[in-house]
Design a protein around this motif. Sequence first.
Motif: not given
Length: 511
Positions: A267-272, A230-242
């Motif tokens: 999770f603001s950058t998440m698209r899918r 979860f922290e990496l999603i924010a730090a790297e501005r992730i858009t997709t996670f599987f």
Amino acid sequence: MKLTAMLRASADRAPGAEALVAGARRWTYAQLVADVDRAAGALAQLGIGQGDRVAVMTFNEPEFILAAFGAWELGAVLVPVNHKMKPPEVAYTVGHCGAALGIASPELLPTVRAGAPEIEWLGTSGAEGFAERLAVAPPFGEAHADDAAPAEILYTSGTTSAPKGCVLSHRALTQLAVLLSLNLDARRDERMLVAMPIWHSAPINVCVLPTLFMGGTVVLQREYHPVETFELIAAERITTFFGPTVAFLAPFRALAGSGREVADFDFSTMRRWLFGGAPIDAAAVERIVQTYRPGGHYQLFGMTETGPSGAVLLPHEQQVKPGSIGAAAMLGARMRVVDADGHDIRPGQTGEVWFLTDTVMDGYLDNPEATAAAFEGPWYRTGDIARMDDDGFYYIVDRLKDVIIVGGENVFSLEVEEAIATHPRVADVAVVGRPDPEWGQQLVAHITTSEGADLTVDELQDYLAPRLARYKIPRQVVMSAELPRNPSGKLLKHQLRAEAASEPADSASGG
């Protein structure tokens, strides 16, 4: 198109765009292509050439990707190896594919060298490691251009105890990258987090290859950890996670008592959000959809043999058909669900799922009989049984093949049974799957003993620990006077599965 040509095409379009991230290490597309050229050069110096198989058993490290594309540049074949395997399992995989060279994470070298001492193993780093050889190797350059040639051999459990090697070509995998990008509405600025083990078909073929095809960024997390992910999603501005279902449900338990909730993370950058790889019930889907926001939720259904491509339940369908695999195949493929006579089923009926797709494997390595059995003409027979509802949507209800899926990991029951049968007190054994709301399924071992003495779950787990990967070890043992069999002696596993589904587990689950 060959996979290395696909990568070069993205580099041609945007050489300065960020291609790969692993901790503090970062590559632009131009830098990644340059390192792939050197990786090919390093492999060539080690004697690897067209058609050779390179076994790679690592955590989510950039050297996996560099070794893969380096091998593909030479016309060699990537053989991803499960990093959870024990030496006997490594021995089978490496021996069956005929690997000429192995690359492994440093901490895995004792395991792979014990399992397959007949080939040379390089660490991904360290003295004389792959990274060090790559740094000084001369660039090889693009040479082999046959897109019909094998690119991967991915091992999956099948209808016998021995795992089978699915042979996938460059053409099938580049087509897969195109189809998945189309079906998931991917963009050129995607940032894909790869936290699940990269040697799996989904992380490498569903996550890495389509992202590089589009010109996006692959972000590697060495190992999945709920909070760190979860922290990496924010730090790297992730858009997709599987991830499999457990990757979405485990954080609830990990955060319990910490004063934090999933909603507290950015999770603001998440698209899918992509999930699949194990049976998913409607309640679990509902919890995932309501918790992980923003972003659309896609449920993927496919198998290693098809790339994996198959079916996808789209975000708007999640609201009305949670747990379904969809009403049709994803764009670029066809799906049929047929009864025992090969007729398409009607609402309320069940049948086997078949797929027609250009991303399908060429066949099982050195196993023409299993290959022939897997196809009906051009259609791949999945062995999965689905029910159709009144609206034409399909739901997986059973499996023809005795594959149990634990947290996205395929476990073939006969392989586990054979390991248990070597225990000196075991007279008979049957392994089935028990539904598990977090892990999809867990293993239950039904055992009779030769001495009439019980075998506890702790004793069994200790015995199997050096013989099987942890996720293949049963979490529950049921002692029986005898196992149900028909007059011909065949185990009646459907009875055992029904019992397992109706009774609570005697011990805690785990992966």
